[in-house]
Design a protein around this motif. Structure first.
Motif, PDB file in Angstrom:
ATOM      1  N   ILE B  72       7.691   9.961   4.027  1.00 57.61           N
ATOM      2  CA  ILE B  72       8.099   9.227   2.681  1.00 57.61           C
ATOM      3  C   ILE B  72       9.626   9.828   2.499  1.00 57.61           C
ATOM      4  CG2 ILE B  72       7.636   9.207   0.387  1.00 57.61           C
ATOM      5  CD1 ILE B  72       4.631  10.067   0.976  1.00 57.61           C
ATOM      6  N   ASP B  73      10.308   8.748   2.138  1.00 62.87           N
ATOM      7  CA  ASP B  73      11.710   9.028   1.981  1.00 62.87           C
ATOM      8  C   ASP B  73      11.932   9.049   0.474  1.00 62.87           C
ATOM      9  OD1 ASP B  73      14.416   9.043   1.600  1.00 62.87           O
ATOM     10  OD2 ASP B  73      14.789   7.234   2.444  1.00 62.87           O
ATOM     11  N   LEU B  74      11.994  10.236  -0.266  1.00 63.97           N
ATOM     12  CA  LEU B  74      12.107  10.129  -1.589  1.00 63.97           C
ATOM     13  C   LEU B  74      13.448   9.809  -2.417  1.00 63.97           C
ATOM     14  CD1 LEU B  74      10.170  13.631  -2.505  1.00 63.97           C
ATOM     15  CD2 LEU B  74       9.380  11.432  -2.631  1.00 63.97           C
ATOM     16  N   ALA B  77      13.019   6.634  -4.133  1.00 63.15           N
ATOM     17  CA  ALA B  77      12.111   6.419  -5.061  1.00 63.15           C
ATOM     18  C   ALA B  77      12.721   5.887  -6.460  1.00 63.15           C
ATOM     19  CB  ALA B  77      11.630   7.973  -5.527  1.00 63.15           C
ATOM     20  N   CYS B  78      11.931   4.926  -6.975  1.00 65.87           N
ATOM     21  CA  CYS B  78      12.584   4.178  -8.007  1.00 65.87           C
ATOM     22  C   CYS B  78      11.498   3.832  -8.980  1.00 65.87           C
ATOM     23  CB  CYS B  78      13.253   2.994  -7.515  1.00 65.87           C
ATOM     24  SG  CYS B  78      14.473   2.037  -8.440  1.00 65.87           S
ATOM     25  N   TYR B 190      -0.858  14.837  -9.325  1.00 66.07           N
ATOM     26  CA  TYR B 190       0.246  14.635 -10.330  1.00 66.07           C
ATOM     27  C   TYR B 190      -0.266  14.405 -11.757  1.00 66.07           C
ATOM     28  CZ  TYR B 190       2.762  13.956  -6.005  1.00 66.07           C
ATOM     29  OH  TYR B 190       3.554  14.122  -4.812  1.00 66.07           O
ATOM     30  N   ASN B 194       1.801   7.433 -14.173  1.00 65.73           N
ATOM     31  CA  ASN B 194       3.119   6.584 -14.160  1.00 65.73           C
ATOM     32  C   ASN B 194       3.066   5.885 -13.128  1.00 65.73           C
ATOM     33  OD1 ASN B 194       5.206   7.810 -12.994  1.00 65.73           O
ATOM     34  ND2 ASN B 194       5.092   9.262 -14.592  1.00 65.73           N
ATOM     35  N   LEU B 196       5.570   5.603 -10.789  1.00 65.43           N
ATOM     36  CA  LEU B 196       6.264   5.881  -9.457  1.00 65.43           C
ATOM     37  C   LEU B 196       5.165   7.157  -8.805  1.00 65.43           C
ATOM     38  CD1 LEU B 196       8.457   6.399  -7.316  1.00 65.43           C
ATOM     39  CD2 LEU B 196       9.725   7.812  -9.013  1.00 65.43           C
ATOM     40  N   SER B 197       4.748   8.015  -9.847  1.00 68.85           N
ATOM     41  CA  SER B 197       3.917   9.193  -9.382  1.00 68.85           C
ATOM     42  C   SER B 197       2.742   8.367  -8.556  1.00 68.85           C
ATOM     43  CB  SER B 197       3.437  10.081 -10.319  1.00 68.85           C
ATOM     44  OG  SER B 197       2.992   9.630 -11.288  1.00 68.85           O
ATOM     45  N   LEU B 200       3.765   7.164  -5.306  1.00 67.42           N
ATOM     46  CA  LEU B 200       3.895   8.332  -4.352  1.00 67.42           C
ATOM     47  C   LEU B 200       2.849   8.804  -3.959  1.00 67.42           C
ATOM     48  CD1 LEU B 200       5.872  10.249  -3.017  1.00 67.42           C
ATOM     49  CD2 LEU B 200       5.648  11.729  -5.077  1.00 67.42           C
ATOM     50  N   GLU B 204       1.393   8.992  -0.025  1.00 70.76           N
ATOM     51  CA  GLU B 204       0.846  10.218   0.459  1.00 70.76           C
ATOM     52  C   GLU B 204      -0.625  10.033   1.208  1.00 70.76           C
ATOM     53  OE1 GLU B 204       3.436  13.598  -1.989  1.00 70.76           O
ATOM     54  OE2 GLU B 204       1.258  13.191  -2.595  1.00 70.76           O
TER      55      GLU B 204
END
Lengths: 620, 225
Positions: B72-74, B77-78, B190, B194, B196-197, B200, B204
């Motif tokens: 995963i390329d943080l 992240a957007c 998390y 929201n 983005l989390s 993510l 994962e």
């Protein structure tokens, strides 16, 4: 930054060394990471990463093993994992395997290098060598004190005035006038360029006025000639301990062979309220065992204050042991006052931590009596009574009776020189488990009261025997490997050899005893008379029994572990609790855990090299 | 096969699409299902919405993150808050914590969606319970660019269901929720709910699901579709 990566930022911010980064840098750090997931049982670090990275464990666990497959560490949440970012650090490159399903964050080595170059505190964590990191940690501990000076100031800087001196032919009267004009309480007597002696206010009073000596006589008649001195670069604290030990209030300060002046207890007290010396002063005036018990009740307070002023374990050990010595000596004097003078000369020997000058406030008592060979059988009654009084007195002062009954009141440990020599002969020639058990007491001995120099004779015989006996040293080496330090920490646990976890660990037996034992082996194998662990290590390095680096590393490890122990105990004492040696990983900051782990790994290395040298495995 | 049909349909739509964000998106080929999943590019996405019906409800926020193979390329992240018309229903505001005031600071969907399509170009979409994302993003594309969203999708919830069904163990609907599955795979939890989390967390989860099925020799993307 996207507000949502806050949880990753918070995670980093709560783990070393990222907690050392400024807020603003931390904000941007999550965006520099990538994430990987490794199933339980995967090789670690993963073999398929194309660009070199630092691995930060977010979830899961990794087991690290050495070339032979022995578990050397276990990593959990927040730990940094072996990585190719540190080509110079072999311990950072050991192969591992995930022992749980694991999520890791990857930080490119390039980014790590940038962070290290910009943030010194962060970079410290990656300091090249374990020993370098320890040295830095110790320096921080010393600086962290409340700034009071005796731990850092040199006696050179305490000399307020020019050297005031006169010649041995000066009349007592004229000398007193010089002192009076210069407003000083002592006067150096110089013969040509040589230090001939010193007089103090007290000498004028006791040796001149009270003795009825004419003031027209030369000062030579009342000066002290055999003088103890200190070098100019001695730390104020060490000078204080020396004065405490010698029970003197003035010491001439020497730079090479040049006399610079005199440092007095009042000079030292001006810098820091010097409790140790006050306590000793009170001790020498105490008229009864009860008064002594009151005074020894202040030892925990002394320990707390010394910890607060940034003292290291060695400094605290020296101070506390000096007070214990003074109490022992005073108890012996009181006993002699009651029982009358001894029928034959004797030596009171302290063993264990008192002998090593490594006591913390309130250790057990370990002691023995060495009596001149011409004692008659009926003389033992006197020494039995003496021993009983002193052992009881020490117990009343909080040095509780030795659980193993290693005390002078035990007839076995109250013997003439020839019997003691036989004892040691047997222990060295036939090193049985019993002898090894007693070794920490009887191979660390120091005379507390020894008017006829009996101890020197015994010590010489013992060292000559021990040095020559390779098998004995091998047994001692095997014994020194019995207490192994933990591997490190894993989550809330202490990780010990074999992979077991414990909630707490005994910092004394797992951290300090291993170093004390190592130092004893080096000292005995080279016939060194030192008892203090740090002094043994330094002397052993001089004698070539171990490398200079090895010695310096062990000294640092001992100081770090010992100091964390002293702090732990000071915290307990301040809360009004009994001080103990049990530390839980929760009591330690992440930084302290890191330093402890470094110290453990140094001890482990030295234990292994000792084990190989003596093939100690054969004797366990 | 449906997969090949998808690529064929992409080309067909590309020829008909007017110039614009959707056409740009369609101009890159979809990753082939025969490719090793470790060599494939993905975008994990999650939406917060005012409700569950794409025809009536609106997108409140989009969160996404790019996945290169098994990593995963943080840096990608957007998270974008979207300005909505009308009031946000209270019952959903409790979940996503996006208030009217907050939503007023958001971006027009017509600006945020092209950004997302740019990230999605040439990649596979990962979402947990993907029908919601497909429904809302499809409706938005239709409204703003005149055509629905054509995309190859991996649904982590569908994968989880297949795994549980194959094991023939009983499970509850709640076992299929993102956080419950994360726990099974020892993933971080998390706190904030929201877009983005959750995106993510879905990314994962996909890595975890893939790692547990991969015997070390890799697998075709098709296995996850």
């Amino acid at each position: 930054m996207d507000v949502e990566l806050i949880e990753i930022r918070d995670f980093l911010a709560s783990h070393a060394p990222f907690d050392r980064l400024p807020e603003e840098t931390l904000e941007h750090l999550p965006k520099r990471l990538s994430v990987r997931y490794l199933r339980r049982g995967s090789a670690f670090p993963p073999t398929d990463d194309d660009s070199p990275c630092l691995y930060i464990l977010r979830r899961g666990a990794v087991e690290v093993r050495d070339d032979e497959g022995n578990l050397v560490g276990k990593l959990a949440e927040g730990d940094l994992c072996p990585s190719p970012c540190h080509p110079d650090q072999p311990q950072m490159q050991m192969p591992g395997q995930t022992s749980e399903d694991t999520l890791v964050y990857l930080l490119p080595c390039e980014t790590l290098a940038q962070l290290r170059s910009k943030h010194a505190e962060f970079a410290e964590h990656f300091e090249q060598s374990v020993s370098g990191r320890l040295r830095k940690a110790l320096a921080n501990i010393k600086e962290s004190g409340d700034g009071t000076g005796l731990m850092t100031v040199q006696v050179r800087d305490l000399l307020g005035r020019e050297l005031v001196s006169t010649t041995p032919d000066t009349s007592i009267e004229a000398a007193a006038k010089i002192m009076s004009d210069a407003r000083c309480s002592s006067l150096i007597i110089m013969a040509a360029d040589r230090l001939a002696g010193m007089i103090t206010d007290r000498d004028l009073r006791n040796r001149c006025l009270a003795a009825g000596l004419s003031p027209t006589e030369p000062v030579r008649a009342i000066m002290t000639e055999k003088l103890h001195t200190v070098q100019a670069d001695t730390l104020g604290f060490e000078a204080l301990i020396r004065m405490t030990r010698l029970n003197v209030h003035h010491l001439p300060v020497i730079d090479g062979s040049r006399v610079l002046g005199v440092v007095s207890t009042s000079d030292l007290v001006r810098v820091q309220s010097a409790n140790a010396i006050y306590l000793v002063g009170d001790v020498s005036k105490a008229g009864s065992a009860e008064t002594l018990a009151d005074i020894s009740g202040k030892l925990p307070e002394l320990q707390i204050q010394l910890v607060a002023s940034g003292a290291t374990a060695d400094q605290i050990g020296q101070a506390v042991s000096a007070v214990t010595d003074a109490i022992t000596l005073r108890l012996l004097q009181l006993a002699e006052e009651t029982l009358g003078p001894p029928p034959v000369p004797y030596c009171w020997m302290a063993g264990g931590s008192q002998a090593r000058r490594e006591q913390s406030s309130h250790s057990d008592q370990d002691n023995a009596l060495l009596i001149a060979d011409h004692m008659k059988p009926e003389d033992d009654a006197y020494f039995a009574a003496l021993a009983r009084m002193v052992n009881d007195g020490l117990n009343a002062c909080g040095y509780i009776y030795c659980p193993g009954d290693v005390m002078a009141s035990n007839p076995k440990w109250r013997k003439p020189l020839n019997i003691w020599t036989k004892y040691f002969n047997t222990w060295i020639k036939r090193p049985e488990p019993m002898a090894l058990m007693l070794s920490s007491v009887f191979f660390d001995l120091r005379p507390i009261c020894d008017t006829e120099g009996l101890f020197g004779e015994l010590q010489e015989r013992v060292l000559n025997l021990s040095k020559a006996d390779r098998i004995f040293v091998a047994y001692m080496a095997a014994n020194a490997l019995k207490h192994r330090p933990p591997l490190g920490f894993f989550r809330k646990f202490v990780l010990i050899h074999g992979g077991d976890h414990n909630h707490t660990f005994d910092i004394k037996h797992r951290g300090i005893v291993p170093i004390v034992d190592l130092a004893r082996v080096y000292a005995l194998s080279s016939g060194l008379a030192e008892t203090n662990t740090l002094e043994r290590l330094k002397a052993a390095a001089e004698a070539g029994a171990l490398s200079k680096d090895g010695a310096a590393n062990l000294v640092d490890a001992a100081e770090l572990i010992g100091t964390l122990r002293m702090r732990h105990q000071a915290r307990q004492l301040r809360r009004g609790e009994q001080a103990d040696n049990f530390l839980s990983p929760d009591d330690l900051s992440p930084l302290e855990r890191g330093h402890l782990k470094d110290a453990f790994s140094l001890i482990n290395t030295m234990q292994e090299s000792l084990g190989q040298r003596y093939q100690a495995g054969r004797f366990v | 096969m449906a997969c090949f049909a998808l690529e064929w349909r992409r080309r067909w739509r590309l020829r008909r699409a007017p110039p614009g964000p959707l056409r740009d998106y369609l101009s890159a080929p979809f990753p082939p299902p025969s490719r090793d999943y470790r060599k494939t590019e993905y975008v994990a996405v999650d939406l917060e919405t005012t409700g569950l019906d794409p025809r009536l409800d609106q997108i409140l926020s989009i969160g996404w993150v790019v996945v290169h193979g098994a990593r995963i390329d943080l840096s990608s992240a957007c998270h974008r808050l979207i300005r909505v018309e009308g009031d946000i229903p209270e019952d959903t505001a409790v979940i996503h914590q996006i208030t009217d005031d907050l939503a007023a600071t958001g971006l027009e969907l017509s600006l945020a969606l092209p950004e997302f399509l740019q990230a999605l170009r040439g990649r596979i979409m990962i979402a947990h319970h993907a029908s919601v994302e497909l429904g809302f993003l499809g409706a938005a594309c239709k409204r703003l660019f005149g055509a629905g969203l054509l995309v190859r999708t991996i649904d982590t919830q569908a994968i989880a269901r297949r795994i549980l069904e194959r094991r023939q163990t009983a499970f509850k609907a709640s076992d299929l929720r993102l956080h419950a599955l994360g726990e099974r795979y020892n993933l971080p939890r998390y706190g904030a709910h929201n877009a983005l989390s959750d995106a993510l967390a879905a990314a994962e989860l996909f890595l975890a699901q893939a790692a547990h099925r991969d015997n070390g020799r890799g697998m075709r993307v098709a296995e996850f579709l």
